[in-house]
Design a protein around this motif. Structure first.
Motif, short mmCIF file in Angstrom:
data_model
loop_
_atom_site.label_atom_id
_atom_site.label_comp_id
_atom_site.label_asym_id
_atom_site.label_seq_id
_atom_site.Cartn_x
_atom_site.Cartn_y
_atom_site.Cartn_z
N PRO C 263 0.90 -1.26 0.09
CA PRO C 263 0.10 -0.05 0.11
C PRO C 263 0.93 1.17 0.24
O PRO C 263 1.79 1.27 0.38
CB PRO C 263 -0.83 -0.26 1.48
N CYS C 264 0.37 2.23 -0.73
CA CYS C 264 1.38 3.33 -0.99
C CYS C 264 1.12 4.34 0.36
O CYS C 264 0.30 4.27 1.09
CB CYS C 264 0.96 4.03 -2.07
N GLY C 265 2.28 5.39 0.52
CA GLY C 265 2.02 6.13 1.67
C GLY C 265 1.15 7.12 1.56
O GLY C 265 0.29 7.21 0.88
N ALA C 266 1.13 8.26 2.69
CA ALA C 266 0.11 8.84 2.48
C ALA C 266 0.55 10.44 2.06
O ALA C 266 -0.36 11.21 1.29
CB ALA C 266 -0.34 9.42 4.14
N GLU C 267 1.76 10.61 1.87
CA GLU C 267 2.37 11.72 1.40
C GLU C 267 2.29 12.10 -0.11
O GLU C 267 2.58 11.25 -0.68
CB GLU C 267 3.93 11.80 2.00
N VAL C 268 1.64 13.27 -0.27
CA VAL C 268 1.39 13.48 -1.69
C VAL C 268 2.77 14.01 -2.24
O VAL C 268 3.25 15.08 -1.81
CB VAL C 268 0.43 14.45 -1.94
N VAL C 269 3.51 13.29 -3.22
CA VAL C 269 4.80 13.99 -3.30
C VAL C 269 4.72 14.82 -4.75
O VAL C 269 5.37 15.82 -5.22
CB VAL C 269 5.76 13.13 -3.87
N GLY C 320 -2.79 25.97 -15.10
CA GLY C 320 -2.88 24.95 -14.09
C GLY C 320 -1.81 25.09 -13.34
O GLY C 320 -0.95 25.92 -13.09
N LYS C 321 -1.99 24.26 -12.11
CA LYS C 321 -1.00 24.12 -10.85
C LYS C 321 -0.46 22.99 -10.71
O LYS C 321 -0.88 21.91 -10.74
CB LYS C 321 -1.67 24.81 -9.91
N LEU C 322 1.02 23.03 -10.75
CA LEU C 322 1.94 21.74 -10.47
C LEU C 322 2.62 21.97 -9.04
O LEU C 322 3.17 23.02 -9.03
CB LEU C 322 2.82 21.42 -11.82
N GLY C 326 5.36 19.85 -1.98
CA GLY C 326 4.84 21.01 -1.44
C GLY C 326 5.25 22.35 -2.08
O GLY C 326 4.58 23.44 -1.79
N GLN C 327 5.96 22.47 -3.40
CA GLN C 327 6.24 23.48 -3.72
C GLN C 327 5.63 23.71 -5.21
O GLN C 327 5.69 22.61 -6.01
CB GLN C 327 7.83 23.52 -4.16
N THR C 328 4.95 24.97 -5.33
CA THR C 328 4.29 25.07 -6.91
C THR C 328 5.57 25.34 -7.84
O THR C 328 6.18 26.26 -7.58
CB THR C 328 3.50 26.31 -6.69
N VAL C 329 5.60 24.68 -8.94
CA VAL C 329 6.56 24.94 -9.79
C VAL C 329 5.99 24.72 -11.22
O VAL C 329 4.99 24.25 -11.58
CB VAL C 329 7.55 23.80 -9.93
N ARG C 330 6.96 25.40 -12.17
CA ARG C 330 6.50 25.00 -13.46
C ARG C 330 7.96 24.73 -14.05
O ARG C 330 8.92 25.32 -14.01
CB ARG C 330 6.16 26.34 -14.32
N LEU C 331 8.01 23.55 -14.51
CA LEU C 331 9.31 22.87 -14.97
C LEU C 331 9.73 23.07 -16.31
O LEU C 331 9.12 22.66 -17.16
CB LEU C 331 9.22 21.44 -14.87
#
Lengths: 336, 323, 507
Positions: C263-269, C320-322, C326-331
């Motif tokens: 089962p996967c973890g809770a943290e959304v990466v 949109g938002k990526l 925890g950090q909002t980025v545009r790659l």
């Protein structure tokens, strides 16, 4: 193995197509606009610019770069480059100056020597093309080598000195006027006409565009790619040989460094005219405008009292500006 | 993808040729000349050869960095000439500081080429051709289109470059320091590794997070700096700066890099190979002069040596369409 | 309806291998006059190899090609053209910078030449006649790049049909994935034209859009793993049946290491909200948790490739938002993605995955090179040691860590790619077709590795070669169609969705 992956895939096309079409047409007109603007600005700042005498001088100065551009345009349309210009001019000039009446030997073959000079240029272009195609090395290096070899050959023949030409017929090519314009201008105009006919009406010309557009597709269509490339470099050499002969006529002598500076001028002119270094886009008429832009600019700078040593620097900036404004950068992700 | 084993075999064969052919050629050339003129092998002749090669080697080492990336720098000779003029003009005002000033001019020229290549996406052969034109014009303007002799008071500031210690001209240790610095940068620094990675496989280097643009700018800056250094050394040796001082240097410099075995397609080679290449160019030149080949005819030979070396060294699998 | 007609083109037992890889094995296909033959199969099933053989690009190793019953030797693209075999490619084969007429007659200009010059009027008239026959009103003098995509496709069709002028018999036109980038209306037009032109030519419709194949074809061949696995009249075919034949039977759960799916973890990466890149994908919402494998399923043109490359920093999103950890980025660049902890395992392993000429050790250290160079000086001893550790842990078969990656097999190359990202401490791995071109053993190694990294809390975004791989490996699956997510499936062990569930939301 594979070409760099382009990120922008085929998008919903119809809108993109027409927008692109409009862009293509607009971009084609930019060099002409620059030329007109340049002429306007210069004639305001230096009124003698638009005098008949100056216009005649301008066209004379444009003649040799124009003949060179006829050859270089085809090479750049392939997406290749030819750095041998100055070397081929040197060989053509030295051969012509030594075969007509001159101050060094007893030869006096008259204007028969002109086709020989042109032929020598064609031969060097052929060597250039054969090396590039059959040893499969980039034209940049093949032509760099051939160009230096050409200057070497010319210097070797002359031992570093200049040959004064005494044949009055040769001089008259440059200065004999016809309908108010010197002969050299008419010759350049004829060269443009021939180049344009080759570009528009022969397979060599059309296939040059096709190769510049995409070599893989041409191979699938059965186009003899190697022969086209060799043909284009030979054609270019022919024009450079003619330019070498015209240099002798204009300067009244032949020497190995007679072509110095022309390589830079002609590449600037072709690129400024709107022929893309990536190949396939542009043409002779673009180069006519490009040559005029470069010549008007240097003529105008002289009229406005700018010392001639600034020329090369201005041309350098011009090249960068022209390419920066013209390249479709999305397609070239990996720039070497 | 197709015929991978055969392609790999061919690549290995080419690599072996690249590795050993230059050194073998150098030894054979020296042997041949020595057979005709045994005095060629004397220490004094060798030192002279070294001093004569130094300028070319310094310039070619800078060029090596650009070629390792798969690019080219056509501005080296104009930048070197410009540096010589800057040195000659500035030395009477700022003394020894004229040397770093001249080199800084080279760095700036390289940076301009680099930014034009990276930001404006213009191929390096065009940006450097254009910057070369600008540098040539700057040299002409700065010098008043004449050659500028080094003033007598420059002897202290610049003279040490060409002085000798126990018979060894100082340009030899200067060249050696540059060689060692370049070798260290190639083999032991992050920038060096990045350079090879970008040259050998730009898409993969990009995906791995290598700052490809900065690497390209950096390489052109190195090339500009070393071209300027070569110009300074040349000016010191000829005791003057001139806007045409280094005019015959581009072809031998490209030839030295390629003959040494650095492939024009990038990713293969280095400054040690360029040392061998520069020595070959020098020895060939000495040999030709010895046999009585005209100085000008040597350009012809170099032209064809260059073509041949490139034909042997380039990796054709990397350029599906040779343009 | 055309069952009694003799075949125009007949492939008899065609085989072709590249080194150890068998691309096409003993393929026998008949194409009869005036019929539309469907040819379906997944990526890598051998369709494109077959078409390249028929274009004269390379000869088959075994088997023969019969043309109206006579043996046909194809040594070059020109031979194929003379035999009346035409191709309409997906990546279009028209030159953008020349006129439509020139494209149609490219390489065959000779007949319009007189006195060494091209008679433009004759060429344009001839081209116009051909364009009229596919009912498209385009000026033959127009530059090709000014045409819309579907117009260009019609020009390609017209170009293929001019082969009539070269050959006596009927021509065969291959339509290679022609519909994947067309709008619905444009596709209708194409289909109408093909039906109308059936009286003049035979068509082979190559596609993986099964519904369209069913609509247009008279007869269908199915390819899988280089072989023809079935042939049937369209009346007997259905999407389900074709798909089943294309992908084969269900693999065992152990094959994909389902027992090791934790089962996967809770943290959304990684979180995307309303991510849009015009022309590619729109309004993408997704979350990726630590230890999770999130599969994306979709056909070519569904937008999943572009989405994958967005996360890798190769195609920045427009709206949109990526959010990454925890950090909002545009790659904007892959370098930025790496700094965010995202590693990209690309489909093009040999060009984008590895700097092929460099050594195993140098490739492994490349993304984290600064860590190997404290004070700016590379510690090559440490670099070698780390590489040796990875070679041992992942059982990479290489003589030395100094060996060039070019000398490694595909599976071992892929392990080097994975090792470099794990070594660099990436928290997210983008796997783009990670098992493409690998043999079964190497595939299983990759599956094991995926489970290993997940157990350590690395999140994986997967686009796979086959649906069964996607289903087997993923914790959750997003189905995409036409640039949008159509459905999310939970894929916990024992509750995996079926392929048909996914297909319904993909096509």
């Amino acid at each position: 193995m594979s070409a760099p992956t382009t990120v922008a895939g085929p998008a919903p096309a119809s809108a993109r197509g027409s927008r692109r079409a409009a862009g293509v047409q607009l971009r084609g007109l930019v060099p002409l606009g620059v030329l007109i603007l340049l002429c306007a600005v210069i004639s305001v700042m230096a009124p003698e610019f638009s005098s008949l005498g100056n216009l005649r001088r301008l066209l004379s100065a444009a003649a040799i770069p124009m003949v060179l551009a006829c050859g270089m345009t085809f090479v750049i349309l392939l997406g290749s480059i030819d750095l041998s210009v100055e070397g081929v001019i040197a060989v053509g000039a030295v051969i012509l100056s030594l075969l007509v009446a001159n101050g060094v030997n007893q030869n006096d073959f008259g204007l028969v020597a002109v086709p020989l000079a042109i032929l020598a240029g064609a031969a060097l272009g052929l060597v250039n093309g054969l090396i590039h195609v059959h040893l499969r090395i980039p034209s940049l290096i093949a032509s760099l080598g051939v160009g230096f070899a050409g200057i070497g050959v010319a210097t070797l023949i002359l031992g570093g000195s200049a040959v004064p030409v005494t044949d009055p017929l040769v001089q008259s090519i440059a200065f004999q006027r016809l309908l108010g314009l010197p002969g050299i201008v008419w010759i350049a105009a004829a060269a443009v006409g021939i180049a344009w006919l080759i570009q528009e009406y022969t397979r060599l010309g059309r296939w040059t565009y096709a190769l510049g557009g995409g070599e893989d597709i041409c191979r699938l269509s059965g186009i003899p790619i190697g022969r086209v490339r060799v043909g284009v470099f030979t054609l270019a050499g022919t024009f450079y040989g003619l330019a070498g002969a015209l240099c002798v006529a204009q300067f009244g002598e032949g020497q190995a460094l007679i072509g110095q500076g022309f390589l830079f001028t002609v590449i600037t002119a072709v690129v400024v005219g709107g022929t893309s270094l990536a190949g396939g886009v542009g043409g002779i008429l673009n180069s006519v405008i490009g040559v005029l832009v470069v010549t008007v600019l240097s003529n105008g700078m002289v009229l406005m009292g700018v010392p001639p040593e600034y020329q090369q620097g201005v041309q350098g900036l011009l090249i960068i500006a022209a390419i920066a404004l013209s390249l479709d950068r999305k397609r070239t992700r990996f720039v070497k | 993808m197709t015929n991978a084993p055969r392609a790999v075999l061919a690549a290995n064969r080419a690599a072996r040729l690249r590795d050993f052919a230059p050194l073998t050629a150098l030894i054979v050339l020296i042997g041949v000349i020595a057979a005709f003129a045994p005095s060629f092998l004397s220490v004094s002749t060798m030192l002279l050869l070294g001093a004569d090669t130094a300028t070319l080697f310094i310039m070619a080492t800078g060029l090596t960095w650009v070629i390792l990336l798969g690019g080219i720098d056509l501005s080296v000779q104009s930048v070197a000439s410009l540096a010589s003029v800057v040195l000659a003009v500035a030395v009477s005002h700022v003394g020894g500081l004229a040397i770093p000033l001249a080199i800084a001019v080279g760095v700036v020229a390289g940076a301009i080429s680099g930014f034009a290549q990276d930001r404006l996406r213009i191929p390096s052969f065009i940006t450097t051709l254009a910057v070369g034109g600008i540098a040539a014009a700057a040299a002409l303007v700065l010098s008043g289109t004449r050659s500028v002799p080094l003033p007598p008071q420059a002897a202290g500031a610049v003279g040490w470059i060409t002085a000798s210690t126990v018979g060894v001209s100082h340009v030899i240790p200067i060249a050696l320091v540059i060689l060692l610095g370049s070798l260290f940068a190639e083999r032991r620094t992050v920038f060096g590794r990045w350079t090879f990675a970008v040259g050998a496989g730009e898409p993969a280097a990009l995906v791995a997070g290598v700052p490809v643009g900065r690497v390209k700018v950096g390489a052109l800056m190195i090339s500009g700096a070393l071209a300027a250094t070569a110009g300074v050394v040349l000016a010191a040796r000829l005791n003057s700066g001139s806007p045409t001082l280094a005019n015959e240097f581009l072809l031998p410099a490209v030839a030295a890099v390629c003959v040494g075995g650095t492939a024009l397609t990038g990713g293969v080679g280095g400054s040690l190979r360029t040392l061998i290449g520069a020595l070959i160019v020098s020895v060939v030149r000495v040999g030709m002069t010895f046999v009585g080949v005209d100085v000008f005819a040597q350009q012809i030979v170099f032209g064809f040596v260059l073509v041949l070396a490139v034909a042997i060294t380039i990796d054709r699998t990397k350029i599906p369409v040779v343009k | 309806m055309s069952g009694i007609a003799p075949p125009v083109l007949s492939l008899q037992g065609i085989s072709k291998s590249f080194g150890p890889v068998v691309a096409v094995r003993d393929v026998t296909i008949d194409i009869r006059a005036n019929e539309v033959v469907g040819l379906v199969g997944e990526n890598g099933a051998g369709k494109s190899t077959l078409m390249k053989i028929l274009s004269g690009l390379f000869p088959p190793d075994a088997g023969e090609i019969l043309h109206h019953g006579r043996r046909l030797q194809l040594n070059s693209p020109l031979d194929a053209a003379r035999a009346g075999i035409g191709m309409v490619h997906q990546e279009q084969s028209l030159l953008p910078n020349i006129s439509v007429a020139e494209n149609i007659y490219l390489g065959r200009e000779t007949r319009f030449m007189r006195g060494g010059t091209i008679r433009w009027k004759a060429m344009r008239d001839a081209a116009r006649r051909q364009l009229d026959r596919v009912q498209i009103a385009v000026d033959p003098a127009r530059r090709t790049e000014t045409l819309s995509f579907s117009e260009r496709q019609m020009v390609e069709l017209a170009k293929a049909l001019t082969l009539e002028e070269e050959t006596d018999g009927q021509i065969v036109v291959f339509l290679d994935e022609p519909t994947s980038v067309l709008e619905d209306a444009e596709m209708r037009i194409l289909f109408d034209r093909v039906r109308a032109l059936k009286s003049r030519a035979a068509f082979v419709f190559v596609s993986h859009r099964l519904e369209e194949v069913l609509e247009l074809s008279d007869r269908i061949y199915v390819m899988k793993d280089g072989e023809v696995t079935a042939e049937m009249p369209t009346a007997e075919a259905s999407v389900e049946r074709l798909y089943h034949l294309m992908v084969g039977q269900q693999a065992h759960a152990e094959y994909y290491r389902e027992d090791r799916q934790l089962p996967c973890g809770a943290e959304v990466v990684l979180r995307a909200e309303g991510l849009t890149l015009p022309g590619q994908y729109r309004n993408i919402d997704l979350t990726l948790r630590a230890g999770e494998v999130l599969g994306i399923a979709g056909v070519i043109g569904s937008g999943r490739e572009a989405l994958t490359r967005t996360f890798a920093g190769l195609a920045p999103h427009a709206q949109g938002k990526l959010t990454v950890r925890g950090q909002t980025v545009r790659l904007r660049s892959p370098g930025q993605a790496v700094r965010c902890g995202i590693g990209f395992v690309p489909q093009e392993r040999r060009t984008e995955g590895l700097v092929l000429p460099m050594s195993v050790a140098a490739n492994m250290s490349l993304p984290s090179l600064r860590r190997f160079a404290p004070g700016g000086v590379l510690r090559s001893g440490r670099e070698r040691q780390v590489a040796k550790d990875w070679v041992r842990r992942l059982t990479i078969r290489t003589p030395q860590v100094e060996t060039s990656c070019a000398n490694l097999s595909g599976g071992n190359q892929q392990k080097v790619v994975l090792a470099k990202w794990i070594e660099a401490g990436m928290r997210v791995l983008i796997l783009d077709h990670p098992t493409r071109g690998l043999d079964i053993g190497a595939k299983e190694d990759v599956y094991d590795l995926v489970r290993d990294v997940c157990a350590q809390g690395v999140a994986v975004l997967l686009t796979a070669d086959t649906l069964e791989e996607t289903i087997g490996l993923s914790h959750a699956i997003l189905a995409m169609r036409d640039g949008a997510i159509t459905q999310r499936f939970d894929a916990a062990p024992g509750r995996k969705p079926s392929q048909l569930d996914l297909i319904r939301h993909m096509v």
